[in-house]
Scaffold this motif. Sequence first.
Motif, PDB file in Angstrom:
ATOM      1  N   ILE A 132      -8.346   9.644  -6.375  1.00  0.00           N
ATOM      2  CA  ILE A 132      -7.511  10.789  -6.029  1.00  0.00           C
ATOM      3  C   ILE A 132      -7.473  11.007  -4.522  1.00  0.00           C
ATOM      4  N   ARG A 133      -8.582  10.801  -3.826  1.00  0.00           N
ATOM      5  CA  ARG A 133      -8.627  11.062  -2.381  1.00  0.00           C
ATOM      6  C   ARG A 133      -8.326   9.781  -1.587  1.00  0.00           C
ATOM      7  N   TYR A 134      -9.317   8.969  -1.356  1.00  0.00           N
ATOM      8  CA  TYR A 134      -9.141   7.715  -0.635  1.00  0.00           C
ATOM      9  C   TYR A 134     -10.407   6.890  -0.797  1.00  0.00           C
ATOM     10  N   GLY A 135     -10.290   5.611  -0.491  1.00  0.00           N
ATOM     11  CA  GLY A 135     -11.445   4.724  -0.539  1.00  0.00           C
ATOM     12  C   GLY A 135     -11.537   3.938   0.755  1.00  0.00           C
ATOM     13  N   TRP A 136     -12.364   2.891   0.716  1.00  0.00           N
ATOM     14  CA  TRP A 136     -12.578   2.100   1.931  1.00  0.00           C
ATOM     15  C   TRP A 136     -12.543   0.612   1.605  1.00  0.00           C
ATOM     16  N   ASN A 137     -12.007  -0.151   2.557  1.00  0.00           N
ATOM     17  CA  ASN A 137     -12.137  -1.598   2.533  1.00  0.00           C
ATOM     18  C   ASN A 137     -13.516  -1.898   3.121  1.00  0.00           C
ATOM     19  N   TYR A 138     -14.466  -2.218   2.252  1.00  0.00           N
ATOM     20  CA  TYR A 138     -15.858  -2.272   2.708  1.00  0.00           C
ATOM     21  C   TYR A 138     -16.129  -3.437   3.663  1.00  0.00           C
ATOM     22  N   ALA A 139     -15.342  -4.490   3.582  1.00  0.00           N
ATOM     23  CA  ALA A 139     -15.516  -5.580   4.551  1.00  0.00           C
ATOM     24  C   ALA A 139     -15.184  -5.084   5.953  1.00  0.00           C
ATOM     25  N   GLN A 140     -14.061  -4.366   6.084  1.00  0.00           N
ATOM     26  CA  GLN A 140     -13.696  -3.831   7.394  1.00  0.00           C
ATOM     27  C   GLN A 140     -14.619  -2.688   7.805  1.00  0.00           C
ATOM     28  N   LEU A 141     -15.058  -1.904   6.822  1.00  0.00           N
ATOM     29  CA  LEU A 141     -15.940  -0.787   7.126  1.00  0.00           C
ATOM     30  C   LEU A 141     -17.258  -1.288   7.722  1.00  0.00           C
ATOM     31  N   GLY A 145     -16.883  -0.281  11.238  1.00  0.00           N
ATOM     32  CA  GLY A 145     -17.184   1.130  11.073  1.00  0.00           C
ATOM     33  C   GLY A 145     -15.962   1.862  10.561  1.00  0.00           C
ATOM     34  N   PRO A 146     -16.058   3.174  10.346  1.00  0.00           N
ATOM     35  CA  PRO A 146     -14.921   3.932   9.837  1.00  0.00           C
ATOM     36  C   PRO A 146     -13.720   3.851  10.783  1.00  0.00           C
ATOM     37  N   SER A 147     -12.593   3.471  10.244  1.00  0.00           N
ATOM     38  CA  SER A 147     -11.367   3.365  11.037  1.00  0.00           C
ATOM     39  C   SER A 147     -10.176   3.555  10.118  1.00  0.00           C
ATOM     40  N   ARG A 148      -9.032   3.823  10.734  1.00  0.00           N
ATOM     41  CA  ARG A 148      -7.823   4.000   9.926  1.00  0.00           C
ATOM     42  C   ARG A 148      -7.488   2.725   9.177  1.00  0.00           C
ATOM     43  N   GLU A 149      -7.756   1.575   9.792  1.00  0.00           N
ATOM     44  CA  GLU A 149      -7.443   0.302   9.157  1.00  0.00           C
ATOM     45  C   GLU A 149      -8.329   0.046   7.942  1.00  0.00           C
ATOM     46  N   ALA A 150      -9.531   0.599   7.938  1.00  0.00           N
ATOM     47  CA  ALA A 150     -10.455   0.382   6.821  1.00  0.00           C
ATOM     48  C   ALA A 150     -10.212   1.360   5.672  1.00  0.00           C
ATOM     49  N   LEU A 151      -9.378   2.377   5.904  1.00  0.00           N
ATOM     50  CA  LEU A 151      -9.107   3.394   4.884  1.00  0.00           C
ATOM     51  C   LEU A 151      -8.131   2.852   3.846  1.00  0.00           C
ATOM     52  N   VAL A 152      -8.428   3.067   2.580  1.00  0.00           N
ATOM     53  CA  VAL A 152      -7.538   2.662   1.483  1.00  0.00           C
ATOM     54  C   VAL A 152      -6.966   3.935   0.864  1.00  0.00           C
ATOM     55  N   SER A 153      -5.669   4.110   1.012  1.00  0.00           N
ATOM     56  CA  SER A 153      -5.014   5.322   0.536  1.00  0.00           C
ATOM     57  C   SER A 153      -4.914   5.342  -0.984  1.00  0.00           C
ATOM     58  N   PRO A 155      -2.971   6.864  -4.480  1.00  0.00           N
ATOM     59  CA  PRO A 155      -1.575   7.235  -4.747  1.00  0.00           C
ATOM     60  C   PRO A 155      -1.259   8.673  -4.324  1.00  0.00           C
ATOM     61  N   VAL A 156      -2.208   9.584  -4.508  1.00  0.00           N
ATOM     62  CA  VAL A 156      -1.982  10.977  -4.111  1.00  0.00           C
ATOM     63  C   VAL A 156      -1.871  11.081  -2.602  1.00  0.00           C
ATOM     64  N   MET A 157      -2.714  10.379  -1.886  1.00  0.00           N
ATOM     65  CA  MET A 157      -2.680  10.410  -0.420  1.00  0.00           C
ATOM     66  C   MET A 157      -1.359   9.857   0.097  1.00  0.00           C
ATOM     67  N   ARG A 158      -0.893   8.782  -0.500  1.00  0.00           N
ATOM     68  CA  ARG A 158       0.401   8.204  -0.099  1.00  0.00           C
ATOM     69  C   ARG A 158       1.537   9.160  -0.378  1.00  0.00           C
ATOM     70  N   ALA A 159       1.484   9.818  -1.534  1.00  0.00           N
ATOM     71  CA  ALA A 159       2.532  10.779  -1.875  1.00  0.00           C
ATOM     72  C   ALA A 159       2.553  11.929  -0.879  1.00  0.00           C
ATOM     73  N   MET A 160       1.390  12.393  -0.448  1.00  0.00           N
ATOM     74  CA  MET A 160       1.318  13.463   0.538  1.00  0.00           C
ATOM     75  C   MET A 160       1.955  13.034   1.851  1.00  0.00           C
ATOM     76  N   ALA A 161       1.634  11.826   2.303  1.00  0.00           N
ATOM     77  CA  ALA A 161       2.116  11.351   3.595  1.00  0.00           C
ATOM     78  C   ALA A 161       3.605  11.058   3.592  1.00  0.00           C
ATOM     79  N   GLU A 162       4.156  10.704   2.415  1.00  0.00           N
ATOM     80  CA  GLU A 162       5.564  10.302   2.336  1.00  0.00           C
ATOM     81  C   GLU A 162       6.456  11.372   1.710  1.00  0.00           C
ATOM     82  N   GLY A 163       5.868  12.503   1.299  1.00  0.00           N
ATOM     83  CA  GLY A 163       6.665  13.557   0.699  1.00  0.00           C
ATOM     84  C   GLY A 163       7.235  13.162  -0.644  1.00  0.00           C
TER      85      GLY A 163
END
Length: 374
Positions: A132-141, A145-153, A155-163
């Motif tokens: 429901i929230r988000y996960g992480w690409n653990y190889a990149q994490l 370390g924590p970064s936008r590229e390592a964040l896995v959105s 479906p709810v997060m994507r819907a929020m960002a795209e309206g």
Amino acid sequence: MTMPETSATTAETAGVEVLRPHAEDAFADELTALAAADDRPRPARWRLSPWAVATYLLGGTLPDGTVITPKYVGPRRIIEVAVTTLATDRALLLLGVPGTAKTWVSEHLAAAVSGDSTLLVQGTAGTPEEAIRYGWNYAQLLAQGPSREALVSSPVMRAMAEGMTARVEELTRIPADVQDSLITILSEKTLPVPELGQEIQAVRGFNVIATANDRDRGINDLSSALRRRFNTVVLPLPATAEAEVDIVSRRVDQIGRSLDLPGGLEGIAEIRRVVTVFRELRDGVTADGRTKIKSPSGTLSTAEAISVVTNGLALAAHFGDGVLRPGDVASGILGAVVRDPATDRVIWQEYVETVVRERDGWKDFYRACREVGA
């Protein structure tokens, strides 16, 4: 913050005919025709106006003669309230017994509103908060370390960002602590990402459609805080036998075409028989109201009737003459009715001997039921 666009599936890219297209693909022509004819105000980022969304669900004929097939057969006001809810800041909860088309309505609402029904969280006992929230690409994490590229959105997060519209199926099957991760999303329209010191704010057009069935009460009840964030719309069982026959016939015909099975309309007599049996066992009384009968433990929903008839059509196509007959549906009905072998089998046998046996025009069906139940 924008999310990357979804890529086409492998089957779509290769031009392969998929078994079950998404609603926005299966009914693309109808959605296009509605958009062309739709001159009414549309909420932000909606593909259609609320009026056109309701027409898509309920069916109708456009000024140019285009026929919009009904996706939902039932009270018009139910769909109007559901569509209106999505145009507000309240999330929508579709509630009802199993087999009342909650998932079907959810999918088509998302397709008509956002043009994408695939932003889906499937609720199970093992659904994690990351879904429901988000996960992480653990190889990149681990590497960066924590970064936008390592964040896995999610479906709810994507819907929020795209309206867009996100769907949560079987909400009450999700553990209570995971359910409550929706509270901030639905009330504040924001999703904090404390690991990055950021947040995702919902873009106008974002909303959530959740489904839950009445039989799941007590598994993971919704907290009062979460329930307040939803406007609940109850989807009832079909009010009349003819309405249920219509629903079963339409869906069987659609499924049959995708599986190259004979047309369901040719077996309308057997469809009506299946619906009659299911309704009588559900209601605990025969259609004429004269004989009371015991109800089995199963729901005997419209969805199960569709499954029984579809399986019967497959039997008729592959092991018969292509015409749906009593013997093709009898075994499916037995499987749907007898969920508890100790009690349901007795109930079914009593129904066969006291109702089916005495009914005019049902002799072939009676013999078929006796054969499969022997």
